[in-house]
Design a protein around this motif. Structure first.
Motif, PDB file in Angstrom:
ATOM      1  N   MET A  20       1.805  19.995  15.148  1.00 40.11           N
ATOM      2  CA  MET A  20       1.660  18.622  15.452  1.00 40.11           C
ATOM      3  C   MET A  20       3.000  18.212  15.586  1.00 40.11           C
ATOM      4  SD  MET A  20      -1.462  17.602  12.866  1.00 40.11           S
ATOM      5  CE  MET A  20      -1.482  15.548  13.538  1.00 40.11           C
ATOM      6  N   SER A  21       3.483  17.733  16.874  1.00 39.60           N
ATOM      7  CA  SER A  21       4.961  17.032  17.063  1.00 39.60           C
ATOM      8  C   SER A  21       4.771  15.594  16.615  1.00 39.60           C
ATOM      9  CB  SER A  21       5.071  17.333  18.515  1.00 39.60           C
ATOM     10  OG  SER A  21       4.286  16.202  19.372  1.00 39.60           O
ATOM     11  N   GLY A  22       3.792  15.033  16.411  1.00 40.28           N
ATOM     12  CA  GLY A  22       3.760  13.507  16.399  1.00 40.28           C
ATOM     13  C   GLY A  22       3.285  12.860  17.613  1.00 40.28           C
ATOM     14  N   GLY A  23       3.066  13.475  18.800  1.00 45.49           N
ATOM     15  CA  GLY A  23       3.006  12.633  19.864  1.00 45.49           C
ATOM     16  C   GLY A  23       1.273  12.810  20.147  1.00 45.49           C
ATOM     17  N   VAL A  24       0.939  12.073  21.090  1.00 45.52           N
ATOM     18  CA  VAL A  24      -0.488  11.836  21.408  1.00 45.52           C
ATOM     19  C   VAL A  24      -1.249  13.256  21.793  1.00 45.52           C
ATOM     20  CG1 VAL A  24      -0.209  11.438  23.934  1.00 45.52           C
ATOM     21  CG2 VAL A  24      -2.348  10.463  22.776  1.00 45.52           C
ATOM     22  N   ALA A  30      -5.378  18.250  17.423  1.00 46.19           N
ATOM     23  CA  ALA A  30      -5.837  18.133  15.994  1.00 46.19           C
ATOM     24  C   ALA A  30      -7.417  17.624  15.880  1.00 46.19           C
ATOM     25  CB  ALA A  30      -5.103  17.480  14.996  1.00 46.19           C
ATOM     26  N   ALA A  31      -7.347  16.414  16.547  1.00 46.93           N
ATOM     27  CA  ALA A  31      -8.812  15.881  16.458  1.00 46.93           C
ATOM     28  C   ALA A  31      -9.990  16.804  17.062  1.00 46.93           C
ATOM     29  CB  ALA A  31      -8.711  14.304  17.239  1.00 46.93           C
ATOM     30  N   LEU A  32      -9.660  17.537  18.388  1.00 47.71           N
ATOM     31  CA  LEU A  32     -10.579  18.156  18.848  1.00 47.71           C
ATOM     32  C   LEU A  32     -10.839  19.339  18.052  1.00 47.71           C
ATOM     33  CD1 LEU A  32      -9.079  18.318  22.749  1.00 47.71           C
ATOM     34  CD2 LEU A  32     -11.399  17.044  21.752  1.00 47.71           C
ATOM     35  N   ALA A  33      -9.741  20.117  17.305  1.00 46.33           N
ATOM     36  CA  ALA A  33     -10.049  20.947  16.344  1.00 46.33           C
ATOM     37  C   ALA A  33     -10.856  20.727  15.091  1.00 46.33           C
ATOM     38  CB  ALA A  33      -8.715  21.542  15.855  1.00 46.33           C
ATOM     39  N   ALA A  34     -10.557  19.525  14.707  1.00 48.49           N
ATOM     40  CA  ALA A  34     -11.469  18.823  13.488  1.00 48.49           C
ATOM     41  C   ALA A  34     -13.057  18.485  13.665  1.00 48.49           C
ATOM     42  CB  ALA A  34     -10.770  17.562  12.951  1.00 48.49           C
ATOM     43  N   ARG A  35     -13.390  18.302  15.324  1.00 48.14           N
ATOM     44  CA  ARG A  35     -14.588  18.402  15.765  1.00 48.14           C
ATOM     45  C   ARG A  35     -15.469  19.603  15.618  1.00 48.14           C
ATOM     46  NH1 ARG A  35     -14.216  14.382  21.159  1.00 48.14           N
ATOM     47  NH2 ARG A  35     -13.494  12.594  20.293  1.00 48.14           N
ATOM     48  N   THR A  36     -14.915  20.541  15.684  1.00 52.80           N
ATOM     49  CA  THR A  36     -15.518  21.759  15.573  1.00 52.80           C
ATOM     50  C   THR A  36     -16.093  22.053  14.180  1.00 52.80           C
ATOM     51  OG1 THR A  36     -13.531  23.176  14.879  1.00 52.80           O
ATOM     52  CG2 THR A  36     -13.895  22.871  17.291  1.00 52.80           C
ATOM     53  N   GLY A  37     -15.605  21.581  13.001  1.00 53.00           N
ATOM     54  CA  GLY A  37     -16.248  21.949  12.103  1.00 53.00           C
ATOM     55  C   GLY A  37     -15.458  23.000  11.201  1.00 53.00           C
ATOM     56  N   ALA A  38     -14.446  23.467  11.792  1.00 54.52           N
ATOM     57  CA  ALA A  38     -13.670  24.407  11.179  1.00 54.52           C
ATOM     58  C   ALA A  38     -12.481  23.660  10.362  1.00 54.52           C
ATOM     59  CB  ALA A  38     -12.634  25.121  12.388  1.00 54.52           C
ATOM     60  N   GLU A  39     -12.122  24.484   9.445  1.00 55.87           N
ATOM     61  CA  GLU A  39     -10.922  23.945   8.563  1.00 55.87           C
ATOM     62  C   GLU A  39      -9.708  23.856   9.549  1.00 55.87           C
ATOM     63  OE1 GLU A  39      -8.178  25.005   4.430  1.00 55.87           O
ATOM     64  OE2 GLU A  39      -9.625  26.646   5.494  1.00 55.87           O
ATOM     65  N   VAL A  40      -8.863  22.495   9.375  1.00 56.03           N
ATOM     66  CA  VAL A  40      -8.005  22.562  10.440  1.00 56.03           C
ATOM     67  C   VAL A  40      -6.651  21.837   9.344  1.00 56.03           C
ATOM     68  CG1 VAL A  40      -6.960  21.038  12.092  1.00 56.03           C
ATOM     69  CG2 VAL A  40      -9.198  21.772  12.102  1.00 56.03           C
ATOM     70  N   ILE A  41      -5.579  22.654   9.825  1.00 59.59           N
ATOM     71  CA  ILE A  41      -4.363  22.402   9.097  1.00 59.59           C
ATOM     72  C   ILE A  41      -3.115  22.039  10.073  1.00 59.59           C
ATOM     73  CG2 ILE A  41      -2.349  23.630   7.509  1.00 59.59           C
ATOM     74  CD1 ILE A  41      -4.610  25.420   6.371  1.00 59.59           C
ATOM     75  N   GLY A  42      -2.861  21.087   9.886  1.00 59.77           N
ATOM     76  CA  GLY A  42      -1.451  20.343  10.862  1.00 59.77           C
ATOM     77  C   GLY A  42      -0.245  20.898  10.207  1.00 59.77           C
ATOM     78  N   VAL A  43       0.524  21.233  11.073  1.00 56.36           N
ATOM     79  CA  VAL A  43       2.042  21.924  10.790  1.00 56.36           C
ATOM     80  C   VAL A  43       3.050  20.959  11.738  1.00 56.36           C
ATOM     81  CG1 VAL A  43       3.646  23.473  10.547  1.00 56.36           C
ATOM     82  CG2 VAL A  43       1.126  24.044   9.893  1.00 56.36           C
ATOM     83  N   THR A  44       3.805  20.319  11.082  1.00 61.46           N
ATOM     84  CA  THR A  44       5.015  19.603  11.899  1.00 61.46           C
ATOM     85  C   THR A  44       6.315  20.288  11.552  1.00 61.46           C
ATOM     86  OG1 THR A  44       3.748  17.643  11.935  1.00 61.46           O
ATOM     87  CG2 THR A  44       6.191  17.411  12.330  1.00 61.46           C
ATOM     88  N   LEU A  45       7.127  20.515  12.290  1.00 60.69           N
ATOM     89  CA  LEU A  45       8.573  20.928  12.188  1.00 60.69           C
ATOM     90  C   LEU A  45       9.353  19.831  12.115  1.00 60.69           C
ATOM     91  CD1 LEU A  45       8.701  23.881  14.801  1.00 60.69           C
ATOM     92  CD2 LEU A  45       7.990  23.728  12.365  1.00 60.69           C
ATOM     93  N   GLN A  46      10.313  19.790  11.033  1.00 60.39           N
ATOM     94  CA  GLN A  46      11.449  18.829  10.994  1.00 60.39           C
ATOM     95  C   GLN A  46      12.745  19.777  11.656  1.00 60.39           C
ATOM     96  OE1 GLN A  46      12.763  17.288   7.176  1.00 60.39           O
ATOM     97  NE2 GLN A  46      14.706  17.767   8.063  1.00 60.39           N
ATOM     98  N   LEU A  47      13.134  19.408  12.721  1.00 55.57           N
ATOM     99  CA  LEU A  47      14.146  19.879  13.191  1.00 55.57           C
ATOM    100  C   LEU A  47      15.468  19.268  13.313  1.00 55.57           C
ATOM    101  CD1 LEU A  47      12.411  21.043  16.477  1.00 55.57           C
ATOM    102  CD2 LEU A  47      12.651  22.245  14.400  1.00 55.57           C
ATOM    103  N   TYR A  48      15.735  18.116  12.217  1.00 54.24           N
ATOM    104  CA  TYR A  48      16.805  17.639  11.997  1.00 54.24           C
ATOM    105  C   TYR A  48      16.961  17.246  10.683  1.00 54.24           C
ATOM    106  CZ  TYR A  48      15.720  16.381  16.986  1.00 54.24           C
ATOM    107  OH  TYR A  48      15.527  16.477  18.318  1.00 54.24           O
ATOM    108  N   ALA A  79      -5.680  18.789   6.226  1.00 56.15           N
ATOM    109  CA  ALA A  79      -4.254  19.080   5.422  1.00 56.15           C
ATOM    110  C   ALA A  79      -3.003  19.039   6.300  1.00 56.15           C
ATOM    111  CB  ALA A  79      -4.091  20.378   4.691  1.00 56.15           C
ATOM    112  N   HIS A  80      -2.031  18.776   5.957  1.00 55.63           N
ATOM    113  CA  HIS A  80      -0.801  18.412   6.707  1.00 55.63           C
ATOM    114  C   HIS A  80       0.513  19.035   6.195  1.00 55.63           C
ATOM    115  CE1 HIS A  80       2.765  16.072   8.799  1.00 55.63           C
ATOM    116  NE2 HIS A  80       2.270  16.839   9.721  1.00 55.63           N
ATOM    117  N   TYR A  81       1.547  19.927   6.897  1.00 53.65           N
ATOM    118  CA  TYR A  81       2.550  20.528   6.142  1.00 53.65           C
ATOM    119  C   TYR A  81       3.902  20.002   7.120  1.00 53.65           C
ATOM    120  CZ  TYR A  81      -0.213  23.569   3.321  1.00 53.65           C
ATOM    121  OH  TYR A  81      -1.380  24.115   2.437  1.00 53.65           O
ATOM    122  N   VAL A  82       4.913  19.934   6.539  1.00 50.64           N
ATOM    123  CA  VAL A  82       6.016  19.556   7.183  1.00 50.64           C
ATOM    124  C   VAL A  82       7.095  20.895   6.838  1.00 50.64           C
ATOM    125  CG1 VAL A  82       8.051  18.151   7.696  1.00 50.64           C
ATOM    126  CG2 VAL A  82       5.946  17.197   7.236  1.00 50.64           C
TER     127      VAL A  82
END
Length: 371
Positions: A20-24, A30-48, A79-82
């Motif tokens: 997840m980069s924070g863009g649309v 992430a929304a499409l993955a959540a619709r499947t019923g699977a466990e979804v974990i978002g991961v965002t990279l901090q590059l600065y 869930a969401h990790y940075v």
């Protein structure tokens, strides 16, 4: 809308990690993955670093974008990790970008980033989490053809991002998923609105993420100050025509900034010789390239000798033949610069690619033949 993530088990028992980069685009994945019923974990990279990130917006993996990704994850109930990859990104992408400009080459940092922190490192992290796949917002299509997995251009030619993914390995492709490959951007934004995501109307970033103001020369100048030394501008025969204010301001094929008067036709940068701080310029026909040497080739598909090759992200593939690392165009191609990516295609299928190390000018060949 439901998207098939191509997993071989009950999605209610599956785990999908989403970059997840924070863009649309990645938010909709992430929304499409959540619709499947699977466990979804978002991961965002901090590059600065935190100080710089807080000042940036409209650039992938920056302060506002990290906040937006976390808000989307909260909205979706996932869930969401940075992950702090700032030092990895600086060493493998930003420093390489500056080095390439200092060498008189034209770098493609997005391809390098995808090969490194975004795929190699993120795939490894997703596997550590026990994920069944890593899903991203790239506009490309992953096609299962019998026992093989292929990577194809995105269905929408205006959004296709396959050029930047040539370094993807076959092992990575087995694990990666690209849910947006068959969708137009308008549908992606519609889904974002339907899900009530705060990024539904967020504009796409236009510049290289770590140069949000577009001032590439300014960044390179700070990191490699030797690139601002003035030098000579010479023609194809070596005659001095004038001076320039630093090779950092020029790339092969550029016309703007060559302040040489009294010429019969417009001049373009044909070659950069950074050791001598020299620009070699000539008419547009001098940019015609008949052959190039490509290094560090990665084949996603089986090796082929007759290919389509793309030397710029917005160009169309042109016919060529390849023998080892030597690529010969069926007819002279313009806008070919060392440092860029050369990406190989067979129709819509992306076969692989590598870095352009050296080019052979059609004009130089003619001059040599006449000598």
């Amino acid at each position: 809308m439901q998207i098939d993530f191509g997993l071989d088990r009950d999605l209610r028992e599956a785990r999908i990690v989403v970059a997840m980069s924070g863009g649309v685009d990645s938010s909709v994945v992430a929304a499409l993955a959540a619709r499947t019923g699977a466990e979804v974990i978002g991961v965002t990279l901090q590059l600065y670093d935190h100080g710089e990130a807080a000042k940036r917006s409209g650039a992938c993996c920056a302060g506002q974008d990290i906040y937006d990704a976390s808000m989307v994850a909260e909205r979706l109930g996932i869930a969401h990790y940075v992950l702090d990859y700032e030092s990895r990104f600086r060493d493998s992408v930003i420093e390489h970008f500056a080095d390439e400009y200092a060498r008189g080459r034209t770098p493609v940092p997005c391809s390098l980033c995808n090969q490194g922190v975004k795929f190699r490192d993120l795939v490894a992290f997703a596997k550590e989490l026990g994920a069944d796949c890593l899903a991203t917002g790239h506009y490309v299509r992953r096609v299962v053809n019998g026992d093989s997995v292929e990577l194809h251009k995105g269905a929408d030619p205006a959004r296709d991002q396959s050029y930047f993914l040539y370094g993807t390995t076959r092992e990575q492709l087995d694990f990666l998923r690209f849910p947006l490959g068959d969708l137009p951007k308008s549908e992606v934004r519609r889904i974002a609105e339907e899900e009530g995501l705060i990024v539904a109307a967020k504009p796409d970033s236009q510049d290289i993420c770590f140069v949000p103001d577009g001032d590439y020369a300014g960044l390179v100048q700070r990191l490699r100050p030797e690139t601002i030394a003035a030098g000579e501008i010479v023609d194809l025969e070596g005659r001095v025509l004038g001076t320039h204010r630093g090779v950092v301001h020029f790339t092969v094929g550029q016309r703007r900034g060559i302040e040489v008067g009294g010429q019969k036709e417009p001049l373009y940068v044909v070659r950069i010789e950074p050791e001598q701080q020299r620009l070699v310029v000539g008419p547009r026909r001098a940019l015609a390239v008949e052959e190039m040497r490509v290094e560090e080739i990665n084949w996603i598909a089986e090796d082929q000798t007759e290919i389509g090759v793309k030397v710029r992200s917005l160009a169309s593939p042109v016919p060529a033949s390849i023998d080892g690392g030597q690529v010969r165009f069926a007819s002279a191609e313009y806008g070919v610069a060392p440092g860029q990516a050369a990406v190989f295609y067979d129709g819509t299928r992306m076969l692989g690619g590598g870095w352009i190390a050296e080019t052979r000018s059609a004009v130089r060949s003619a001059m040599d033949a006449a000598a």
